[in-house]
Scaffold this active site. Sequence first.
Site, mmCIF file in Angstrom:
data_model
loop_
_atom_site.group_PDB
_atom_site.id
_atom_site.type_symbol
_atom_site.label_atom_id
_atom_site.label_comp_id
_atom_site.label_asym_id
_atom_site.label_seq_id
_atom_site.Cartn_x
_atom_site.Cartn_y
_atom_site.Cartn_z
ATOM 1 N N LEU A 124 0.825 -1.203 0.000
ATOM 2 C CA LEU A 124 0.000 0.000 0.000
ATOM 3 C C LEU A 124 0.864 1.258 0.000
ATOM 4 O O LEU A 124 0.685 2.152 -0.826
ATOM 5 C CB LEU A 124 -0.932 -0.002 1.219
ATOM 6 N N THR A 125 1.824 1.335 0.906
ATOM 7 C CA THR A 125 2.605 2.550 1.128
ATOM 8 C C THR A 125 3.455 2.921 -0.083
ATOM 9 O O THR A 125 4.041 2.061 -0.741
ATOM 10 C CB THR A 125 3.514 2.376 2.355
ATOM 11 N N ILE A 156 8.253 -2.179 1.835
ATOM 12 C CA ILE A 156 7.428 -3.382 1.777
ATOM 13 C C ILE A 156 8.129 -4.550 2.468
ATOM 14 O O ILE A 156 9.188 -4.991 2.039
ATOM 15 C CB ILE A 156 7.085 -3.744 0.319
ATOM 16 N N SER A 157 7.529 -5.031 3.541
ATOM 17 C CA SER A 157 8.051 -6.211 4.224
ATOM 18 C C SER A 157 7.946 -7.415 3.301
ATOM 19 O O SER A 157 6.880 -7.701 2.760
ATOM 20 C CB SER A 157 7.266 -6.466 5.509
ATOM 21 N N GLY A 239 -7.589 -5.883 10.923
ATOM 22 C CA GLY A 239 -6.998 -7.088 11.510
ATOM 23 C C GLY A 239 -5.504 -6.963 11.716
ATOM 24 O O GLY A 239 -4.965 -7.427 12.731
ATOM 25 N N ARG A 266 20.298 -10.075 40.382
ATOM 26 C CA ARG A 266 21.286 -8.988 40.430
ATOM 27 C C ARG A 266 21.266 -8.331 41.813
ATOM 28 O O ARG A 266 20.199 -7.940 42.317
ATOM 29 C CB ARG A 266 20.953 -7.959 39.348
ATOM 30 N N GLY A 338 20.512 -1.819 33.330
ATOM 31 C CA GLY A 338 21.705 -0.977 33.362
ATOM 32 C C GLY A 338 22.519 -1.138 32.088
ATOM 33 O O GLY A 338 21.985 -1.321 30.993
ATOM 34 N N GLU A 362 1.447 -0.005 9.924
ATOM 35 C CA GLU A 362 0.008 -0.297 9.952
ATOM 36 C C GLU A 362 -0.810 0.953 10.309
ATOM 37 O O GLU A 362 -1.903 0.860 10.873
ATOM 38 C CB GLU A 362 -0.315 -1.421 10.954
#
Length: 379
Positions: A124-125, A156-157, A239, A266, A338, A362
Amino acid sequence: MTSDLTADQTAFRDTARAFSDAELAPHAAHWDEHHVFPREALQKAAALGFGGVYVREDVGGSGLTRLDAAIIFEELARGCTSTTPFLSIHNMASWMIDNFGHDDLRRHHLPDLATMRRVASYCLTEAGSGSDAAALKTRATRDGNHYILNGAKAFISGGGVSDVYVVMARTGGEGPRGISTFLVEKETPGLSFGAQERKLGWHSQPTSAVIFDDCRVPAENLIGIEGQGFKIAMAGLDGGRVNIAACSLGGAQFCLETTLAYVKARRQFDQPLADFQALRFRLADMATELMAARLMVHRAARLVDAGDSERTSAVAMAKRLATDVAFDVANQCLQLHGGYGYLRDFPIERVVRDLRVHQILEGTNEIMRVVIARAMLGG
């Protein structure tokens, strides 16, 4: 977790947690360090039904609910907060084909997507239309029995690795009503990919531009009808936002559990860190905020399952809250470790890097506020 899960949902949770502990967590640091896309691990997840969680059973899916999916994705993300969101995106793209595609398209593609022999991406992007998705410029022009696509998608992933791309392109005039959705296969002439992006996190999934240069797509690969694309994209995101919220909870829950063990072991000033009241209060607040966010995510998932008229704003609320809370919790957990928390020898810094993008993708959390305010005030 909440106590109102059904027996089936408890089984889904336990199965996902066992898989996450055995197949994701032991490898997550290596995948991150070496930028490995773990296709084999994804196929193992698919063998448990996680490749098509809410795809219908007649094409190999599991036919589960969005709430079931949220429970599953939270547990998987405890093991790897980079790989699990890719699985979520694959599921979202597969659902769009299942829910809006014609039957031949469903039966041709979804069995292999459900097993993850093939994987899917959502496109989409664009570089010039991120939050303003309806302003996209990629164009699809009808040419006989084909559409000719020209343009480019950004961030795009799965770019360059996925086998199937669910693409929003403009077939009509300006605005959301001019957008349609197409299934584009990796081997299609005219489809190419940009260089892999160098990212802060999410190193176990590739990300690139997806480029269309006179890309000829068969007309039967139109998903839905012309002009329906933006509605399809937004339905998918309802979704997808639940899923990414659930992934955020999983990453943060892992950080909290890791930190609880650390503060017990610790010692400073001759006592365990866990004995300091200020730190106990911080841990109590983190647990409370995560539970509140989880309840909101589960409510949003139920509304999506029910097709409730308030689902989009509820999802936006859940996505905004869960991703913000999760990043804050992970960041606080790093602080409680830390200097060790800042080292790659410890897993907290990796989760912090992975979770940061959840507030952006998303739909940014600023856009989530726009969606919520629009539901409240109109306009």
